[in-house]
Design an enzyme around this catalytic site. Structure first.
Site, PDB file in Angstrom:
ATOM      1  CE1 TYR A  38      15.526  24.475  59.146  1.00  0.00           C
ATOM      2  CE2 TYR A  38      14.791  22.418  58.639  1.00  0.00           C
ATOM      3  CZ  TYR A  38      15.622  23.081  59.198  1.00  0.00           C
ATOM      4  OH  TYR A  38      16.978  22.659  60.092  1.00  0.00           O
ATOM      5  CG  HIS A  77      15.380  24.395  65.193  1.00  0.00           C
ATOM      6  ND1 HIS A  77      14.852  24.523  64.202  1.00  0.00           N
ATOM      7  CD2 HIS A  77      16.766  24.311  64.577  1.00  0.00           C
ATOM      8  CE1 HIS A  77      15.567  24.857  63.094  1.00  0.00           C
ATOM      9  NE2 HIS A  77      16.489  24.389  63.414  1.00  0.00           N
TER      10      HIS A  77
END
Length: 380
Positions: free
Chosen positions: A59, A127
């Protein structure tokens, strides 16, 4: 931040019901995240009672912005490091770039420690594990367990969209290491539009010994709100097809004609369902978004509408941490609206995205048909 004593109590005994996600401070969701007043937003969230924060190096530049906020004297002077739960991830670098090698996992963890200016991270997830092999994910978890033994990480988890892959890795981890995962994070599959996490995942996660389940993206990366999906500097990456977007827009207009807001209803639904699920995991948490003080307030207000404090916790903190029981009156009042939303979206209820997309090779960790027309059409 000060150096605390690392404890290994169950994660579910310390985690808060509501988590503030950091994806809103990324180029995927905002054209210029560096322009956001992240310090003020974090400070406001802390005042409301948020104590758990979730982000990822993927992000970009969320980790850097949050690290700056949490190391700022105004926040450090008011909140001890031991009061804050910092969650981040490893393995995903960009939309089409993954590195699950032990060397990268170690590098990524140490980089996150530097960015947050802390000696330890509370929770680290692998992730989007569906983009790699089960062996890759299990090996990466082993590296994270090593960090736990060193006192640099407290709890370990995996995240992703595909529920069966999350379940598979959770079972393999328990089998190989003789210790279960502390946490699993699944996105956009316990929402007003898609309830597969509750139907297909929670029992299996419990059986695998997972202590906490984090339901992230209850608004399905901004789909379940008025105004359409968010567009960041990377363009429209959202995986929702046009038909689903159109039906959600129609449902949003219908709700507004009845004085209701889709985002608020969707948040209330997601918060209620994870807390009422059977079997309910010991730790049942909702990861909320928000890239402005207004959004944080809206999310907190939605939570207050559907949750209330128990007699034991009433007034304990004087903020959203006290609210943990689902309000039956609000749940009943929302039922007709939820059914109306689902009537409008019709066959799109429980529609799931393909993750990874067709053509992705989990062995090479590359698309078989590169170059692609839209390399950013991939989820957070």
């Amino acid at each position: 931040m000060s150096q605390p004593i690392i404890s290994r109590r169950p994660l579910s005994s310390i985690i808060s019901k509501l988590v503030l996600g950091g994806a809103g401070f990324s180029t995927q969701l905002h054209p210029d995240p560096a322009s956001l007043p992240v310090r003020d937003i974090v400070n406001h969230a802390l005042k409301l009672g948020f104590r758990t924060f979730d982000t990822s190096p993927y992000y970009t530049p969320s980790e850097e912005l949050l690290g700056d906020a949490f190391s700022h004297p105004d926040i450090v002077s008011r909140y001890k490091r031991s009061e804050i739960i910092l969650m981040t991830k490893v393995g995903r670098i960009a939309a089409l770039e993954f590195n699950y090698s032990p060397a990268w996992i170690r590098y990524s963890v140490n980089r996150s420690l530097d960015r947050f200016k802390t000696s330890y991270l509370d929770v680290v997830f692998c992730h989007d594990i569906e983009f790699v092999t089960d062996d890759d994910a299990v090996a990466a978890v082993g590296v994270l367990f090593d960090f736990v033994d060193q006192g640099k990480i407290r709890y370990v988890g995996v995240s992703g969209y595909t529920i069966d892959r999350l379940v598979s890795v959770a079972n393999l981890v328990k089998e190989k290491y003789g210790r279960p995962l502390d946490a699993v994070q699944n996105w956009a599959q316990l929402t007003i539009q898609n309830t597969r996490l509750e139907e297909e995942g929670l029992t299996k996660f419990r059986d695998a010994g997972v202590d906490c389940v984090f339901n992230s993206s209850p608004l399905c990366i901004g789909l379940l709100r008025s105004g359409g999906v968010p567009i960041g500097s990377l363009g429209d990456f959202h995986p929702a097809p046009p038909g689903l977007r159109e039906k959600v827009s129609q449902a949003s207009e219908w709700l507004e004609s009845r004085g209701e807001n889709l985002a608020s209803l969707a948040l209330r639904f997601a918060i209620a369902r994870i807390n009422l699920a059977s079997p309910r995991p010991p730790g049942a948490c909702t990861v909320l978004g928000g890239a402005s003080i207004w959004e944080i307030d809206a999310n907190a207000n939605a939570a207050r509408m559907i949750l209330e404090a128990s007699k034991e916790n009433a007034g304990q903190h004087g903020d959203i941490r006290d609210f943990e029981l689902v309000r039956s009156d609000r749940l009943e009042a929302d039922e007709e609206l939820v059914l109306g939303f689902r009537r409008i979206i019709g066959d799109w209820f429980n529609f799931g995205f393909t993750s990874p997309e067709a053509g992705w090779n989990i062995l090479t960790k590359k698309m078989n048909d590169q170059p692609r027309d839209n390399q950013y059409r991939s989820k957070l």
